[in-house]
Design a protein around this motif. Structure first.
Motif, PDB file in Angstrom:
ATOM      1  N   UNK A 186       0.832  -1.207   0.000  1.00  0.00           N
ATOM      2  CA  UNK A 186       0.000   0.000   0.000  1.00  0.00           C
ATOM      3  C   UNK A 186       0.864   1.253   0.000  1.00  0.00           C
TER       4      UNK A 186
ATOM      5  N   UNK B 167       3.840   1.576  -1.259  1.00  0.00           N
ATOM      6  CA  UNK B 167       4.416   1.737  -2.595  1.00  0.00           C
ATOM      7  C   UNK B 167       3.370   2.248  -3.583  1.00  0.00           C
ATOM      8  N   UNK B 168       2.118   1.813  -3.405  1.00  0.00           N
ATOM      9  CA  UNK B 168       1.078   2.190  -4.351  1.00  0.00           C
ATOM     10  C   UNK B 168       0.508   3.577  -4.131  1.00  0.00           C
ATOM     11  N   UNK B 169       0.690   4.132  -2.948  1.00  0.00           N
ATOM     12  CA  UNK B 169       0.002   5.395  -2.675  1.00  0.00           C
ATOM     13  C   UNK B 169       0.966   6.551  -2.449  1.00  0.00           C
ATOM     14  N   UNK B 170       2.252   6.338  -2.722  1.00  0.00           N
ATOM     15  CA  UNK B 170       3.213   7.439  -2.630  1.00  0.00           C
ATOM     16  C   UNK B 170       4.033   7.460  -3.914  1.00  0.00           C
ATOM     17  N   UNK B 171       4.861   8.486  -4.064  1.00  0.00           N
ATOM     18  CA  UNK B 171       5.699   8.535  -5.261  1.00  0.00           C
ATOM     19  C   UNK B 171       7.104   9.003  -4.901  1.00  0.00           C
TER      20      UNK B 171
ATOM     21  N   UNK C 182       9.303  11.416  -4.565  1.00  0.00           N
ATOM     22  CA  UNK C 182       9.256  12.876  -4.546  1.00  0.00           C
ATOM     23  C   UNK C 182      10.499  13.534  -5.142  1.00  0.00           C
TER      24      UNK C 182
ATOM     25  N   UNK D 180       5.804  17.986  -0.767  1.00  0.00           N
ATOM     26  CA  UNK D 180       5.977  16.649  -1.329  1.00  0.00           C
ATOM     27  C   UNK D 180       6.320  15.621  -0.271  1.00  0.00           C
TER      28      UNK D 180
ATOM     29  N   UNK E 127       3.401  14.778   1.861  1.00  0.00           N
ATOM     30  CA  UNK E 127       2.533  13.818   1.186  1.00  0.00           C
ATOM     31  C   UNK E 127       3.021  12.395   1.381  1.00  0.00           C
TER      32      UNK E 127
ATOM     33  N   UNK F   7       2.281  11.315   4.991  1.00  0.00           N
ATOM     34  CA  UNK F   7       0.863  11.003   5.177  1.00  0.00           C
ATOM     35  C   UNK F   7       0.532   9.672   4.503  1.00  0.00           C
ATOM     36  N   UNK F   8       1.096   9.441   3.307  1.00  0.00           N
ATOM     37  CA  UNK F   8       0.872   8.180   2.616  1.00  0.00           C
ATOM     38  C   UNK F   8       1.380   7.007   3.434  1.00  0.00           C
TER      39      UNK F   8
ATOM     40  N   UNK G 106      -1.106   4.420   5.230  1.00  0.00           N
ATOM     41  CA  UNK G 106      -1.092   3.017   4.804  1.00  0.00           C
ATOM     42  C   UNK G 106      -1.141   2.089   6.011  1.00  0.00           C
TER      43      UNK G 106
END
Lengths: 197, 178
Positions: free
Chosen positions: B127, B129-133, B135, B158, B161, B164-165, B169
């Protein structure tokens, strides 16, 4: 802030390597990373050309104008500094949709394209404008409907249900996106107040 | 069923775009081949302009990783984060996620292989890995391409974010999969 982070990463790494008596990894690491960065840029050239070419067709065919007219209220809300019907709007919609669809290597070229459009209406060319900061925040929050890479590595690791995390990623990235939009707004207001003083 | 659908969807999206855009363009009297070449010609210079920014960022991150300084910061953060309810196994992922996409993918694969993809840790890592990037990569490339050297508050936003991700998760997964 970026200067401080960059300096911290370099200095912490070099001091620690020196203290541990492994100073040679610094030189090796620096050179291999520098070469790797050039390799990555070269890899980017191909996908950049591909997606910028497709974008040009979409632009001339009016596809982008169609989408940006449909979604302009949303973009106007998120990016109040962009003038109505400016090409930046269409470019922003393209990168956000590519992000949502999880188009992987298409996202970077489209993101750069959108940034270039925003740069054309930026007053100070070295400083990120408000709209650029908002776009970057949205992109780094990484809202994706289908996280294809994760599903792939989960099934490769032998998961019984590789897609069961999709619901969770949706909730979390939606939450992160909303928080980032709020944080971006607050920072923007704070900066405006500070500049006025 | 859903698994098959998403798999097929991610396979088909790009080919469909590559098909639809030129077809629509053709019927709207766009000289599709010429337009493609015109757009693509910008690609080279843009990619080259990013290069110095990528070199700067990747060199710093690589020195930080290879020297072992990253492992030390991870160890230092572990007790603090464990107090906040973060499992120790996930701390390396939290540090790596904003710095390096391939690095984070590697750590996640390792967690999935050692703890199992259907364990709580495996689900949380997936989760995250899937909901963050990544930055720093996005910041370097997007701002590098247009020559922005002063990113102002966007670094902070960034990273916020990502945080929080990460925390989200853990929270959502423990609620959802119990």
């Amino acid at each position: 802030m970026i200067n401080l982070i960059w300096l911290f990463l370099m200095a912490a790494g070099i001091f620690y390597a020196g203290w541990q008596g492994r100073i040679e990894v610094v030189t090796q690491g620096a050179i291999s990373a520098a070469e790797g960065a050039v390799g990555l840029s070269f890899k980017l050239i191909g996908v950049m050309c591909l997606w910028l070419g497709i974008m040009k067709i979409a632009e001339l065919a009016g596809i982008i104008r169609f989408f940006s007219r449909m979604l302009s209220p949303l973009i106007c809300f998120l990016f109040p500094s962009i003038p109505k019907n400016h090409p930046a709007m269409g470019a922003i919609i393209m990168v956000l949709s590519a992000n949502m669809l999880g188009l992987g290597n298409a996202v970077t070229p489209l993101g750069i394209k959108a940034m270039q459009e925003l740069q054309s209406i930026n007053k100070e060319k070295e400083k990120a404008s408000d709209a650029m900061c908002t776009l970057l925040a949205l992109c780094t929050a990484g809202f994706t409907l289908v996280p294809a890479t994760i599903i792939a590595i989960r099934s490769a690791a032998g998961s019984i249900n590789p897609t069961e995390i999709v619901g969770a990623t949706l909730i979390v990235s939606l939450g992160a996106t909303i928080s980032v939009i709020i944080a971006d707004r607050l920072c923007r207001m704070y900066y405006q107040i500070r500049v006025r003083r | 069923m859903f698994s098959l659908l998403t798999e097929q969807l991610s396979l088909w999206v790009i080919p469909i775009i590559l098909l639809l855009v030129p077809i629509v363009g053709y019927f709207r009297r766009v000289k599709v081949y010429e337009a493609f070449v015109e757009g693509a010609s910008e690609g080279f210079y843009t990619a080259i302009r990013i290069m110095p920014f990528l070199v700067a960022m990747m060199v710093a991150i690589n020195i930080f990783r290879l020297s072992g300084a990253m492992d030390v910061s991870i160890d230092a953060l572990k007790p603090i984060l464990e107090l906040c309810g973060v499992p120790a196994e996930l701390v390396p992922l939290a540090i790596m996620r904003p710095l390096s996409g391939t690095g984070a993918l590697g750590i996640t694969t390792e967690i999935l292989n050692t703890h199992g993809p259907d364990s709580m840790l495996g689900r949380i890592a997936s989760t995250v890995l899937g909901s963050t990037d990544t930055t720093f990569y996005i910041l370097t490339v997007y701002f590098g391409a247009i020559g922005i050297t002063k990113p102002r508050y966007s670094v902070f936003v960034g990273l916020l974010g990502d945080l929080i991700g990460f925390v989200g998760s853990i929270y959502i997964c423990t609620k959802l999969f119990n």
